[in-house]
Design an enzyme around this catalytic site. Structure first.
Site, short mmCIF file in Angstrom:
data_model
loop_
_atom_site.label_atom_id
_atom_site.label_comp_id
_atom_site.label_asym_id
_atom_site.label_seq_id
_atom_site.Cartn_x
_atom_site.Cartn_y
_atom_site.Cartn_z
N HIS A 1 -12.00 -49.49 -35.54
CA HIS A 1 -11.79 -50.89 -35.90
C HIS A 1 -12.54 -51.82 -34.96
O HIS A 1 -12.25 -53.02 -34.91
CB HIS A 1 -10.29 -51.19 -35.91
CG HIS A 1 -9.57 -50.33 -36.92
ND1 HIS A 1 -9.44 -50.70 -38.24
CD2 HIS A 1 -9.03 -49.10 -36.81
CE1 HIS A 1 -8.80 -49.73 -38.89
NE2 HIS A 1 -8.54 -48.75 -38.04
N GLU B 1 -13.68 -50.88 -0.90
CA GLU B 1 -12.56 -51.19 -1.81
C GLU B 1 -11.29 -50.50 -1.35
O GLU B 1 -10.21 -51.10 -1.29
CB GLU B 1 -12.90 -50.72 -3.24
CG GLU B 1 -14.03 -51.46 -3.92
CD GLU B 1 -15.40 -50.88 -3.62
OE1 GLU B 1 -15.55 -50.11 -2.62
OE2 GLU B 1 -16.34 -51.17 -4.39
N GLU C 1 -23.45 -40.98 -12.90
CA GLU C 1 -23.69 -40.91 -11.46
C GLU C 1 -24.37 -39.58 -11.11
O GLU C 1 -25.14 -39.49 -10.18
CB GLU C 1 -22.39 -41.07 -10.66
CG GLU C 1 -22.63 -41.44 -9.20
CD GLU C 1 -21.36 -41.81 -8.43
OE1 GLU C 1 -20.64 -40.90 -8.02
OE2 GLU C 1 -21.11 -43.00 -8.22
N LYS D 1 -13.14 -39.75 0.22
CA LYS D 1 -13.87 -38.65 0.87
C LYS D 1 -14.41 -39.11 2.23
O LYS D 1 -14.29 -38.44 3.22
CB LYS D 1 -14.99 -38.17 -0.05
CG LYS D 1 -15.75 -36.99 0.48
CD LYS D 1 -16.76 -36.48 -0.51
CE LYS D 1 -17.58 -35.36 0.12
NZ LYS D 1 -18.63 -34.87 -0.76
N GLY E 1 -17.49 -36.12 -4.79
CA GLY E 1 -16.43 -37.05 -5.17
C GLY E 1 -16.03 -36.95 -6.64
O GLY E 1 -14.86 -36.88 -6.98
N ARG E 2 -17.04 -36.93 -7.52
CA ARG E 2 -16.71 -36.94 -8.95
C ARG E 2 -16.33 -35.56 -9.47
O ARG E 2 -16.05 -35.40 -10.65
CB ARG E 2 -17.85 -37.56 -9.75
CG ARG E 2 -19.21 -36.94 -9.49
CD ARG E 2 -20.34 -37.82 -10.02
NE ARG E 2 -21.65 -37.31 -9.63
CZ ARG E 2 -22.25 -37.60 -8.50
NH1 ARG E 2 -21.68 -38.39 -7.62
NH2 ARG E 2 -23.45 -37.10 -8.21
N LYS F 1 -24.48 -51.69 -2.00
CA LYS F 1 -23.45 -51.74 -0.95
C LYS F 1 -24.00 -52.46 0.29
O LYS F 1 -23.31 -53.26 0.91
CB LYS F 1 -23.04 -50.32 -0.54
CG LYS F 1 -22.15 -49.61 -1.53
CD LYS F 1 -21.67 -48.28 -0.93
CE LYS F 1 -21.07 -47.38 -1.98
NZ LYS F 1 -20.78 -46.03 -1.51
#
Ligand code: F6P
Length: 539
Positions: free
Chosen positions: A380, A208, A349, A202, A263-264, A502
């Site tokens: 399990h 990253e 978030e 965005k 964004g999400r 950040k």
């Protein structure tokens, strides 16, 4: 005013004291002659079925929770969001992910949204048909989505979920981590002549994503792709198109999203290009249609029969009254493998906040820790704790009634496990029952064979895993998050909490690589860690 001072909150506190020791197994056992709990508490919406009956709720609980929703203005928050009002005041933005799946030409930004979707579809058709080729004329077979957080988790989750609908000659890869291992593993598996990278960000400034995008570009050039042919292999998706072009992606290969898409909440926008490339424009449209079905349900169903509203409220019931620290998402579907990690960002978030909309701090807990794994694998691994640990973890079981794969004989076993787990968690095993199981020779085993039971869960059912049902499922959780944010009086659409790390990360990175570093700038722990890493890195 704090939500805790509302009359519905006080009424819920009193009601909690009344029913905290009541047992679900007794409620189920005592329903003879009456409408069953399953009938009373199973609802449909947006094509999905939700069975809330194994929750520690009564009609009165729901009545009071709905009163809380009314008192906290859930309906007004919902309507403001759909209307495009500034519902994200700290960033002065609307949150209009619902406009991306609206069908009416009167919906906000309809023309913009339709035009960008048509560009995406034309591009996806060209790549899928093989008419778009790489620099040597070969068709594209490898799509690498480079993004992180909302620019990765949603598309990755959906592409994995709908793999049975994917183009047979196209493989999708998702690279997010700045750890070079993530990209390196993908580079080993792709052919540069047949690779298309989608750089999704965005902001187009995310460390990253930019690091991975540069490394992939360098790799393509090293592998022989001429610089002037990179346009054949790179497209960008961003709300910051100028930065995309600066990075070197051709203007015509930039797909736009907008600042009013969080964004999400963005997989419905051009951020979902990797989805469209994998499953095609028609299935992408079906995904949007499913989300729209849920939007319509959320807007129109009475609060008492509204799936996102009830899911949100029942979550609040456990978080704020039972003090549950976490909740588990257990999709009994390998295809939904990445749903829990997608929901972690969506829930935590969005609602992992302490500042209320009016700037004061909350005096109640907000987002629960969201976690999960597909069943039956979880059984399990950690289900032991869910059955016999002292902590209560509410669960969302998600089951798909018909398989999307050819191994149909597995399906009754899968569904049986899903339904049996919720039954076992609810029923538990009493001391008397455990004594019977232990038998006369082993009384010492009895405490180990007792299951406290009364462990709550919701079961969501999809008839089949289609693009449409998946769209509805995702939108269900999006709206659940909004409902909870409204009750908690917080902003679910910002994420200031990611900033500090950040900022410090940049300082630490410089200290790791600079010729010298000033240890006193950091606390002794951080300085010692940096010093060790500098030695290892040869700085
Ligand atoms: O760091 C958090 C975050 O800002 C998320 O909210 C977002 O989804 C992610 O980073 C990626 O951001 P972008 O799409 O701008 O690269």
């Amino acid at each position: 005013m704090t939500t805790k001072s509302l009359s519905s909150w006080s009424a819920l506190s009193a009601h909690y004291e009344d029913i905290r020791d009541a047992r679900l197994r007794d409620w189920f056992a005592g329903e003879q002659g009456n409408e069953s709990r399953a009938e009373r508490f199973t609802l449909e919406g947006g094509g999905l079925v939700a069975d809330f009956s194994k929750n520690r709720i009564t009609d009165e609980t729901l009545r009071l929770l709905v009163a809380l929703a009314r008192e906290t203005g859930v309906e007004a928050r919902r309507d403001a969001m759909f209307a495009g009002e500034i519902v994200n005041p700290t960033e002065k933005r609307a949150a209009l992910h619902t406009a991306l799946r609206a069908t009416s030409p009167a919906a906000p930004f309809h023309a913009q949204v339709s035009a960008e979707r048509a560009r995406m579809a034309a591009f996806a058709d060209a790549v899928r048909s093989g008419s778009w080729t790489g620099y040597t004329g070969k068709r594209i077979r490898h799509i690498v989505n480079i993004g992180i957080g909302g620019s990765d988790l949603g598309p990755k989750m959906v592409v994995h979920a709908l793999a049975h609908l994917a183009h047979p000659q196209i493989s999708s890869y998702f690279v997010s981590n700045v750890d070079g291992a993530d990209l390196a593993r993908v580079l080993e598996r792709i052919d540069p002549e047949e690779t298309l990278a989608i750089v999704v960000s965005k902001t187009f400034t995310t460390l990253e994503t930019m690091t991975n995008a540069r490394s992939l570009r360098d790799w393509l050039v090293q592998q022989g792709c001429p610089e002037n042919a990179l346009a054949k292999h790179f497209v960008g998706v961003s709300a910051n198109p100028a930065e995309v072009v600066k990075f070197g992606i051709a203007q015509e290969n930039v797909f736009e999203m907008w600042d009013w898409v969080g964004g999400r909440y963005s997989l419905w926008s051009a951020v979902g290009l990797s989805i469209m490339l994998a499953v095609g424009p028609e299935h992408f449209d079906a995904l949007l249609a499913g989300a729209h079905d849920m939007d319509q349900h959320f807007r129109s169903a009475p609060l008492e029969r509204n799936l996102p509203v009830l899911m949100g409220l029942i979550g609040i019931w456990y978080r704020n009254f039972f003090d549950s620290q976490s909740y588990l998402v257990a999709p009994y579907s390998e295809a939904l493998h990445f749903l829990p990690s997608y929901l972690q960002q969506l829930e935590m978030e969005s609602n992992g906040k302490s500042a209320r909309l009016d700037g004061a701090f909350v005096d109640y807990p907000t987002s629960a820790v969201t976690w999960g794994e597909p069943g039956t694998n979880g059984q399990h691994a950690f289900f032991q704790m869910l059955h016999q640990g002292p902590t209560i973890v509410p669960i969302d079981f998600i089951a798909v009634l018909t398989p999307e794969h050819p191994l149909a004989s597995h399906h009754p076993k899968l569904l049986a496990n899903c339904f049996a787990q919720s039954e076992a968690l609810m029923l538990g095993r009493t001391v008397e029952e455990a004594t019977q199981v232990a038998g006369p020779d082993k009384p010492e085993l009895v405490p180990h064979l007792v299951f406290p039971g009364n462990r709550p869960s919701t079961t969501l059912l999809l008839d089949a895993l289609t693009a449409r049902s998946l769209g509805a499922l995702i939108a269900l959780y999006e709206h659940k998050v909004l409902v909870q944010a409204a009750v908690w009086n917080i902003n679910p659409f910002d994420q200031w909490g990611v900033e500090l790390g950040k900022i410090l990360g940049k300082v630490v990175e410089a200290d790791l690589t600079a010729p010298a570093f000033e240890a006193s700038k950091h606390d002794s722990s951080t300085s010692a860690l940096i010093a060790r890493a500098r030695r290892a890195l040869g700085s």
